[in-house]
Scaffold this motif. Sequence first.
Motif, PDB file in Angstrom:
ATOM      1  N   PHE A  92       0.444  -8.349  -0.855  1.00 17.45           N
ATOM      2  CA  PHE A  92       0.551  -6.998  -1.025  1.00 17.45           C
ATOM      3  C   PHE A  92       1.460  -6.483   0.348  1.00 17.45           C
ATOM      4  CE2 PHE A  92      -2.244  -5.709  -4.070  1.00 17.45           C
ATOM      5  CZ  PHE A  92      -1.148  -5.894  -5.304  1.00 17.45           C
ATOM      6  N   LEU A  93       1.004  -7.103   1.638  1.00 14.82           N
ATOM      7  CA  LEU A  93       1.201  -7.423   2.779  1.00 14.82           C
ATOM      8  C   LEU A  93       3.275  -7.261   3.234  1.00 14.82           C
ATOM      9  CD1 LEU A  93       0.266  -7.398   6.025  1.00 14.82           C
ATOM     10  CD2 LEU A  93       1.070 -10.175   5.157  1.00 14.82           C
ATOM     11  N   PRO A  94       3.956  -7.648   2.302  1.00 11.50           N
ATOM     12  CA  PRO A  94       5.770  -7.293   2.245  1.00 11.50           C
ATOM     13  C   PRO A  94       6.064  -5.853   2.042  1.00 11.50           C
ATOM     14  CG  PRO A  94       4.935  -9.648   1.525  1.00 11.50           C
ATOM     15  CD  PRO A  94       4.391  -8.545   0.874  1.00 11.50           C
ATOM     16  N   LEU A  95       5.237  -4.523   1.343  1.00 12.39           N
ATOM     17  CA  LEU A  95       5.495  -4.063   0.715  1.00 12.39           C
ATOM     18  C   LEU A  95       5.025  -2.768   1.855  1.00 12.39           C
ATOM     19  CD1 LEU A  95       4.706  -4.862  -2.489  1.00 12.39           C
ATOM     20  CD2 LEU A  95       6.010  -4.908  -2.508  1.00 12.39           C
ATOM     21  N   VAL A  96       5.944  -2.951   2.732  1.00  9.60           N
ATOM     22  CA  VAL A  96       5.568  -1.712   3.980  1.00  9.60           C
ATOM     23  C   VAL A  96       5.495  -0.100   3.554  1.00  9.60           C
ATOM     24  CG1 VAL A  96       5.561  -3.812   5.533  1.00  9.60           C
ATOM     25  CG2 VAL A  96       7.710  -2.326   5.080  1.00  9.60           C
ATOM     26  N   ASN A  97       6.276  -0.321   2.356  1.00  7.91           N
ATOM     27  CA  ASN A  97       6.591   1.339   2.117  1.00  7.91           C
ATOM     28  C   ASN A  97       6.782   1.678   1.270  1.00  7.91           C
ATOM     29  OD1 ASN A  97       8.442   2.455   4.649  1.00  7.91           O
ATOM     30  ND2 ASN A  97      10.134   0.572   4.104  1.00  7.91           N
ATOM     31  N   ILE A  98       5.502   1.025   0.461  1.00  9.34           N
ATOM     32  CA  ILE A  98       4.956   1.327  -1.178  1.00  9.34           C
ATOM     33  C   ILE A  98       4.078   2.283  -1.564  1.00  9.34           C
ATOM     34  CG2 ILE A  98       2.714   0.393  -0.836  1.00  9.34           C
ATOM     35  CD1 ILE A  98       3.166  -0.907  -4.072  1.00  9.34           C
ATOM     36  N   LYS A  99       4.293   3.304  -2.393  1.00  6.13           N
ATOM     37  CA  LYS A  99       3.794   4.610  -2.133  1.00  6.13           C
ATOM     38  C   LYS A  99       3.005   5.038  -2.947  1.00  6.13           C
ATOM     39  CE  LYS A  99       6.992   7.455   0.363  1.00  6.13           C
ATOM     40  NZ  LYS A  99       8.297   8.966   0.752  1.00  6.13           N
ATOM     41  N   THR A 100       3.934   4.477  -4.274  1.00  4.73           N
ATOM     42  CA  THR A 100       2.478   4.298  -5.561  1.00  4.73           C
ATOM     43  C   THR A 100       2.438   2.812  -5.476  1.00  4.73           C
ATOM     44  OG1 THR A 100       3.530   6.252  -6.066  1.00  4.73           O
ATOM     45  CG2 THR A 100       2.959   4.793  -7.680  1.00  4.73           C
ATOM     46  N   LEU A 101       0.718   2.715  -6.245  1.00  5.74           N
ATOM     47  CA  LEU A 101       0.384   1.692  -7.106  1.00  5.74           C
ATOM     48  C   LEU A 101      -1.005   1.363  -8.119  1.00  5.74           C
ATOM     49  CD1 LEU A 101       0.306  -2.150  -6.675  1.00  5.74           C
ATOM     50  CD2 LEU A 101      -1.816  -1.842  -5.648  1.00  5.74           C
ATOM     51  N   THR A 102      -0.058   0.879  -9.389  1.00 10.10           N
ATOM     52  CA  THR A 102      -0.502   1.638 -10.300  1.00 10.10           C
ATOM     53  C   THR A 102      -1.088   0.241 -10.996  1.00 10.10           C
ATOM     54  OG1 THR A 102       1.057   1.579 -12.229  1.00 10.10           O
ATOM     55  CG2 THR A 102       0.727   3.507 -11.411  1.00 10.10           C
ATOM     56  N   LEU A 103      -3.018   0.284 -11.092  1.00  6.39           N
ATOM     57  CA  LEU A 103      -3.540  -1.223 -11.620  1.00  6.39           C
ATOM     58  C   LEU A 103      -4.261  -0.914 -12.780  1.00  6.39           C
ATOM     59  CD1 LEU A 103      -4.335  -2.296  -7.859  1.00  6.39           C
ATOM     60  CD2 LEU A 103      -2.514  -3.548  -9.691  1.00  6.39           C
ATOM     61  N   ASP A 104      -4.144   0.324 -13.764  1.00  6.66           N
ATOM     62  CA  ASP A 104      -4.549  -0.050 -14.624  1.00  6.66           C
ATOM     63  C   ASP A 104      -4.633  -0.840 -15.620  1.00  6.66           C
ATOM     64  OD1 ASP A 104      -5.018   3.006 -13.617  1.00  6.66           O
ATOM     65  OD2 ASP A 104      -3.524   4.029 -14.185  1.00  6.66           O
ATOM     66  N   ASN A 105      -6.133  -0.678 -16.365  1.00  5.42           N
ATOM     67  CA  ASN A 105      -6.039  -2.169 -17.756  1.00  5.42           C
ATOM     68  C   ASN A 105      -6.497  -3.170 -16.986  1.00  5.42           C
ATOM     69  OD1 ASN A 105      -6.765   0.652 -19.329  1.00  5.42           O
ATOM     70  ND2 ASN A 105      -4.810   1.376 -19.951  1.00  5.42           N
ATOM     71  N   ASN A 106      -6.734  -3.413 -16.270  1.00  5.29           N
ATOM     72  CA  ASN A 106      -6.859  -4.720 -15.528  1.00  5.29           C
ATOM     73  C   ASN A 106      -8.525  -5.446 -16.141  1.00  5.29           C
ATOM     74  OD1 ASN A 106      -4.113  -6.504 -15.246  1.00  5.29           O
ATOM     75  ND2 ASN A 106      -3.804  -3.824 -14.580  1.00  5.29           N
ATOM     76  N   GLN A 107      -8.867  -6.167 -15.360  1.00  3.56           N
ATOM     77  CA  GLN A 107     -10.160  -6.428 -15.499  1.00  3.56           C
ATOM     78  C   GLN A 107     -10.809  -6.964 -13.961  1.00  3.56           C
ATOM     79  OE1 GLN A 107     -10.211 -10.328 -18.158  1.00  3.56           O
ATOM     80  NE2 GLN A 107      -8.719  -9.485 -19.056  1.00  3.56           N
ATOM     81  N   LEU A 108     -10.512  -5.932 -13.057  1.00  2.00           N
ATOM     82  CA  LEU A 108     -10.575  -6.028 -11.765  1.00  2.00           C
ATOM     83  C   LEU A 108     -11.978  -5.029 -11.480  1.00  2.00           C
ATOM     84  CD1 LEU A 108      -7.310  -3.660 -10.239  1.00  2.00           C
ATOM     85  CD2 LEU A 108      -7.809  -6.844  -9.937  1.00  2.00           C
ATOM     86  N   ILE A 109     -13.405  -5.748 -10.718  1.00  2.00           N
ATOM     87  CA  ILE A 109     -13.806  -6.281 -10.542  1.00  2.00           C
ATOM     88  C   ILE A 109     -14.547  -5.183  -9.015  1.00  2.00           C
ATOM     89  CG2 ILE A 109     -14.739  -7.884 -12.095  1.00  2.00           C
ATOM     90  CD1 ILE A 109     -15.656  -9.793  -9.443  1.00  2.00           C
ATOM     91  N   ASP A 110     -13.527  -4.738  -7.994  1.00  2.00           N
ATOM     92  CA  ASP A 110     -13.423  -4.652  -6.788  1.00  2.00           C
ATOM     93  C   ASP A 110     -12.033  -3.824  -6.442  1.00  2.00           C
ATOM     94  OD1 ASP A 110     -16.231  -5.417  -5.789  1.00  2.00           O
ATOM     95  OD2 ASP A 110     -15.366  -7.570  -5.424  1.00  2.00           O
ATOM     96  N   MET A 111     -12.526  -3.130  -6.013  1.00  7.82           N
ATOM     97  CA  MET A 111     -11.073  -1.978  -5.659  1.00  7.82           C
ATOM     98  C   MET A 111     -10.174  -3.109  -4.680  1.00  7.82           C
ATOM     99  SD  MET A 111     -12.189   1.454  -4.568  1.00  7.82           S
ATOM    100  CE  MET A 111     -10.515   2.217  -4.122  1.00  7.82           C
ATOM    101  N   VAL A 115      -4.601  -3.764   3.673  1.00  9.45           N
ATOM    102  CA  VAL A 115      -4.732  -3.090   4.857  1.00  9.45           C
ATOM    103  C   VAL A 115      -3.603  -2.460   5.190  1.00  9.45           C
ATOM    104  CG1 VAL A 115      -5.570  -4.193   7.245  1.00  9.45           C
ATOM    105  CG2 VAL A 115      -6.622  -5.175   5.345  1.00  9.45           C
ATOM    106  N   PHE A 116      -2.305  -2.722   5.131  1.00 13.00           N
ATOM    107  CA  PHE A 116      -1.385  -2.712   5.969  1.00 13.00           C
ATOM    108  C   PHE A 116      -0.318  -1.796   4.885  1.00 13.00           C
ATOM    109  CE2 PHE A 116      -2.812  -7.200   7.278  1.00 13.00           C
ATOM    110  CZ  PHE A 116      -2.935  -7.218   8.765  1.00 13.00           C
ATOM    111  N   ASN A 117      -0.979  -1.882   4.002  1.00 15.85           N
ATOM    112  CA  ASN A 117       0.144  -0.465   3.345  1.00 15.85           C
ATOM    113  C   ASN A 117      -0.407   0.725   3.197  1.00 15.85           C
ATOM    114  OD1 ASN A 117      -0.626  -2.820   1.557  1.00 15.85           O
ATOM    115  ND2 ASN A 117       1.326  -3.032   0.894  1.00 15.85           N
ATOM    116  N   VAL A 118      -0.315   1.571   4.971  1.00 20.58           N
ATOM    117  CA  VAL A 118      -0.341   2.133   5.706  1.00 20.58           C
ATOM    118  C   VAL A 118       0.305   3.791   4.553  1.00 20.58           C
ATOM    119  CG1 VAL A 118      -1.596   1.680   7.452  1.00 20.58           C
ATOM    120  CG2 VAL A 118       0.838   2.222   7.495  1.00 20.58           C
TER     121      VAL A 118
END
Length: 212
Positions: free
Chosen positions: A44-63, A69-72
């Motif tokens: 996600f490092l290049p996405l410096v202007n991202i405002k919305t990220l949706t990751l629902d209904n996957n198999q992620l075990i950690d946030m 870190v750089f998606n401020v």
Amino acid sequence: SLKMLDLDGNRIAVIHFSAFKDLLNLQELRLSNNQLVSFEMDLFLPLVNIKTLTLDNNQLIDMPTKNLVFNVNLEHLTLSGNLVESIRESSASNLKRLKRLEIADNIISNIHHSALDGLISLQYLNLHQNNLSTIPTVALSKLSNLTHLSLSENMFEAIPPVSFQSLFHLRHLHLSRLEKVTKIDARAFVDNINLERIWMNDNMKMTTIPIK
């Protein structure tokens, strides 16, 4: 020039670290309903202007906060319907503009007392349907601008005094379908001077209303 990319409802399990390298103007990325377990560190490092990220209904075990870190400029992050077990120390310290965080329908049983420290702009937090057995009072108390909080369908047995300490701007609170809760202390909401609505329906073991 791409501003929105919707990849919901595919069968994506792995994303190459350079997949988004040219999407400097992307503001919204949707990756829900896939088979993602983790991410490459610099994805996600290049996405410096991202405002919305949706990751629902996957198999992620950690946030995936180490990946962000750089998606401020991120304002809205959703992780509902994954396999997150805990929210660790300083998990979101760099997300100072985040306004909405949804982590419902996971298996969270522990939230570190400093896990939410950096979320100074957060207004909406959804922890609905997890495995929390005690109100994470200390962690929540850092969210000075929180207005909406959902803790429904967790494993609390009681709502003790000053459970929502320092949440002076809280207006909407969901405490429904708490199958184990038997007692809500009369002083539970003493700090919540702007509270307008509380949902406490379908708490089948609660037999009395607290009296001052």
